[in-house]
Design a protein around this motif. Structure first.
Motif, mmCIF file in Angstrom:
data_model
loop_
_atom_site.group_PDB
_atom_site.id
_atom_site.type_symbol
_atom_site.label_atom_id
_atom_site.label_comp_id
_atom_site.label_asym_id
_atom_site.label_seq_id
_atom_site.Cartn_x
_atom_site.Cartn_y
_atom_site.Cartn_z
ATOM 1 N N LEU A 25 0.759 -1.158 -0.001
ATOM 2 C CA LEU A 25 -0.101 -0.155 0.117
ATOM 3 C C LEU A 25 0.929 1.314 0.087
ATOM 4 C CD1 LEU A 25 -3.072 0.381 2.249
ATOM 5 C CD2 LEU A 25 -1.593 2.302 1.990
ATOM 6 N N ALA A 26 1.979 1.141 0.769
ATOM 7 C CA ALA A 26 2.766 2.493 0.960
ATOM 8 C C ALA A 26 3.474 2.553 -0.312
ATOM 9 C CB ALA A 26 3.801 2.178 2.097
ATOM 10 N N SER A 27 3.928 1.726 -1.071
ATOM 11 C CA SER A 27 4.524 1.930 -2.442
ATOM 12 C C SER A 27 3.495 2.237 -3.475
ATOM 13 C CB SER A 27 4.996 0.490 -2.819
ATOM 14 O OG SER A 27 5.969 -0.237 -1.971
ATOM 15 N N PHE A 28 2.393 1.795 -3.407
ATOM 16 C CA PHE A 28 1.372 2.032 -4.075
ATOM 17 C C PHE A 28 1.008 3.833 -4.188
ATOM 18 C CE2 PHE A 28 -3.283 2.880 -5.497
ATOM 19 C CZ PHE A 28 -3.200 2.536 -7.032
ATOM 20 N N VAL A 29 0.970 4.262 -2.899
ATOM 21 C CA VAL A 29 0.652 5.709 -2.615
ATOM 22 C C VAL A 29 1.837 6.399 -2.943
ATOM 23 C CG1 VAL A 29 0.346 7.487 -0.877
ATOM 24 C CG2 VAL A 29 -0.868 5.140 -0.594
ATOM 25 N N ALA A 30 3.157 6.158 -2.974
ATOM 26 C CA ALA A 30 4.130 6.862 -3.267
ATOM 27 C C ALA A 30 4.329 6.949 -4.848
ATOM 28 C CB ALA A 30 5.406 5.834 -2.890
ATOM 29 N N GLU A 31 3.904 5.616 -5.493
ATOM 30 C CA GLU A 31 3.776 5.924 -6.766
ATOM 31 C C GLU A 31 2.797 6.572 -7.558
ATOM 32 O OE1 GLU A 31 2.658 2.897 -10.747
ATOM 33 O OE2 GLU A 31 2.955 1.855 -8.733
ATOM 34 N N LYS A 32 1.493 6.609 -6.924
ATOM 35 C CA LYS A 32 0.386 7.604 -7.427
ATOM 36 C C LYS A 32 0.413 9.100 -6.886
ATOM 37 C CE LYS A 32 -1.601 4.126 -9.949
ATOM 38 N NZ LYS A 32 -1.342 4.485 -11.391
ATOM 39 N N GLY A 33 1.012 9.079 -5.761
ATOM 40 C CA GLY A 33 0.992 10.431 -5.039
ATOM 41 C C GLY A 33 -0.123 10.783 -4.297
ATOM 42 N N GLN A 34 -1.360 10.796 -4.533
ATOM 43 C CA GLN A 34 -2.511 11.055 -3.847
ATOM 44 C C GLN A 34 -3.769 9.985 -4.207
ATOM 45 O OE1 GLN A 34 -3.389 14.940 -3.606
ATOM 46 N NE2 GLN A 34 -5.092 14.841 -2.187
ATOM 47 N N VAL A 35 -4.188 9.099 -3.161
ATOM 48 C CA VAL A 35 -5.282 8.058 -3.448
ATOM 49 C C VAL A 35 -6.386 8.326 -2.526
ATOM 50 C CG1 VAL A 35 -3.422 6.531 -4.436
ATOM 51 C CG2 VAL A 35 -3.912 6.646 -1.949
ATOM 52 N N THR A 36 -7.369 7.574 -2.814
ATOM 53 C CA THR A 36 -8.512 7.413 -2.069
ATOM 54 C C THR A 36 -8.628 5.994 -1.448
ATOM 55 O OG1 THR A 36 -10.031 6.596 -3.742
ATOM 56 C CG2 THR A 36 -9.737 9.053 -3.395
ATOM 57 N N LEU A 55 -3.921 2.885 6.773
ATOM 58 C CA LEU A 55 -3.298 4.397 6.399
ATOM 59 C C LEU A 55 -3.147 5.104 7.834
ATOM 60 C CD1 LEU A 55 -5.706 5.533 3.745
ATOM 61 C CD2 LEU A 55 -3.466 4.714 3.602
ATOM 62 N N ASP A 56 -3.879 4.721 8.979
ATOM 63 C CA ASP A 56 -3.564 5.440 10.220
ATOM 64 C C ASP A 56 -2.088 4.806 10.541
ATOM 65 O OD1 ASP A 56 -5.894 6.673 10.132
ATOM 66 O OD2 ASP A 56 -6.739 5.186 11.495
ATOM 67 N N GLN A 57 -2.029 3.619 10.349
ATOM 68 C CA GLN A 57 -0.768 3.081 11.004
ATOM 69 C C GLN A 57 0.434 3.844 10.195
ATOM 70 O OE1 GLN A 57 0.000 1.115 13.888
ATOM 71 N NE2 GLN A 57 2.047 1.946 13.115
ATOM 72 N N LEU A 58 0.433 3.729 9.065
ATOM 73 C CA LEU A 58 1.365 4.259 8.036
ATOM 74 C C LEU A 58 1.920 5.567 8.357
ATOM 75 C CD1 LEU A 58 0.483 2.411 4.807
ATOM 76 C CD2 LEU A 58 2.649 1.902 6.143
ATOM 77 N N ASP A 59 0.770 6.442 8.521
ATOM 78 C CA ASP A 59 0.840 7.818 8.904
ATOM 79 C C ASP A 59 1.714 8.057 10.070
ATOM 80 O OD1 ASP A 59 -0.537 10.817 8.566
ATOM 81 O OD2 ASP A 59 0.174 10.230 10.341
ATOM 82 N N ALA A 60 1.308 7.305 11.279
ATOM 83 C CA ALA A 60 1.834 7.193 12.432
ATOM 84 C C ALA A 60 3.441 6.863 12.687
ATOM 85 C CB ALA A 60 1.224 6.214 13.304
ATOM 86 N N ASP A 61 3.615 6.081 11.439
ATOM 87 C CA ASP A 61 4.971 5.560 11.151
ATOM 88 C C ASP A 61 5.868 6.437 10.487
ATOM 89 O OD1 ASP A 61 4.766 3.399 12.637
ATOM 90 O OD2 ASP A 61 4.433 2.226 10.830
ATOM 91 N N GLY A 62 5.375 7.593 9.922
ATOM 92 C CA GLY A 62 5.816 8.679 8.966
ATOM 93 C C GLY A 62 6.258 8.393 7.577
ATOM 94 N N ILE A 63 5.279 7.356 7.043
ATOM 95 C CA ILE A 63 5.499 6.934 5.886
ATOM 96 C C ILE A 63 4.613 7.566 4.503
ATOM 97 C CG2 ILE A 63 5.400 4.822 4.257
ATOM 98 C CD1 ILE A 63 6.112 3.127 6.781
ATOM 99 N N LEU A 64 3.478 7.968 5.207
ATOM 100 C CA LEU A 64 2.616 8.726 4.112
ATOM 101 C C LEU A 64 1.861 9.700 5.109
ATOM 102 C CD1 LEU A 64 -0.133 7.235 4.850
ATOM 103 C CD2 LEU A 64 0.345 5.828 3.240
ATOM 104 N N ILE A 65 1.041 10.541 4.354
ATOM 105 C CA ILE A 65 0.077 11.240 5.131
ATOM 106 C C ILE A 65 -1.329 11.047 5.100
ATOM 107 C CG2 ILE A 65 -0.543 13.764 5.217
ATOM 108 C CD1 ILE A 65 2.253 14.646 4.003
#
Length: 276
Positions: A25-36, A55-65
């Motif tokens: 999921l993190a890789s996909f968001v990094a590739e697309k930039g912004q997702v729903t 997404l909450d966990q990845l945000d807490a880990d500083g991987i995405l917003i």
């Protein structure tokens, strides 16, 4: 009979194993930039609630917003409607370096205008050693962020408020007590963060803000433009000014050659705030 393992559309077992799914999921968001959330739930074949927890966990880990209804990559170029709270978390290192360098160019006693925007806000935060500054701004965050020791006077332009951008949009004038007419203003320095920069000039996504930013430039003896490298080679909806309206561009990387040439021909000095 053993139960089959659930698989995602990419053919792996990430739907069964949260850690694996979150990595994909993190890789996909990094590739697309912004997702729903809805797009992610469909792609990974899990429920929207599962995606929200990921997404909450990845945000807490500083991987995405994490955003309302989705997520944004840390390196994404924000859309026009992206709120200031999200923008403040994008390109944070670059903006901090740009802000610090730009602040070092401001001398004691300067009269300056600062526009709304997160890079401009970063610059204002770095105004710590200066004294006797007069600042006029449409950036609603600056009055709460800047040290009282720095300013002799701080003025906030009046007008309509863009809540998402934390910006005021209105005329560049003030009304003195007991005076029925507006007083025009001039400044030594305008510090302008722009949404995009190309050989055609500086642009932003909001028409009224573009007009206001252009007026700030015209009223200044000297203009410092702030733009991180994600803004290079892009054009947004509203033209602020041609390149030659700026005297200095403070950025985090050297511009590509075609833009560098255009800046040189326009008499704009490029100063790079590197990470060293």
């Amino acid at each position: 009979m053993s139960r089959s393992l659930a698989t995602s559309p990419t053919g792996n077992r990430s739907a069964r194993f949260p850690a694996s799914r979150q990595a994909d999921l993190a890789s996909f968001v990094a590739e697309k930039g912004q997702v729903t959330v809805a797009d992610l739930a469909t792609r990974f074949d899990v429920s929207p609630d599962t995606i929200r927890r990921d997404l909450d966990q990845l945000d807490a880990d500083g991987i995405l917003i994490r955003t309302h209804g989705g997520a944004v990559s840390l390196s994404a170029v924000p859309r026009a409607d992206t709120g200031v709270d999200i923008r403040m978390r994008l390109q944070t290192s670059a903006k901090d370096r740009i802000g610090a360098l730009a602040a070092s160019l401001v001398t004691d006693g300067t009269v300056l205008m600062i526009n709304a925007g997160t890079t401009s806000l970063s610059m204002a935060r770095h105004l710590k050693d200066q004294r006797e500054l007069t600042i006029a701004t449409n950036n609603l965050r600056i009055p709460a962020e800047i040290s009282p020791k720095v300013c002799r006077d701080l003025y906030l332009f009046g007008g309509s408020v863009r809540l998402g951008a934390q910006a005021v949009v209105g005329p560049l004038s003030f009304r003195a007590d007991g005076n029925t007419g507006d007083i025009d203003i001039k400044c030594d320095l305008a510090v302008i963060g722009v949404g995009a920069i190309s050989a055609s000039g500086y642009t932003t996504s909001h028409l009224a803000e573009a007009v206001m930013m252009g007026q700030m430039m015209k009223r200044a003896t000297r203009v410092i433009v702030l733009a991180d490298s994600s803004k290079f080679g892009r054009q947004l909806f509203a033209q602020i000014s041609p390149l030659d309206a700026g005297d200095v561009l403070v950025t985090d990387q050297q511009p590509p050659q075609d833009l560098q040439t255009a800046l040189e021909e326009s008499g704009v000095q490029v100063i790079v705030a590197d990470g060293n």
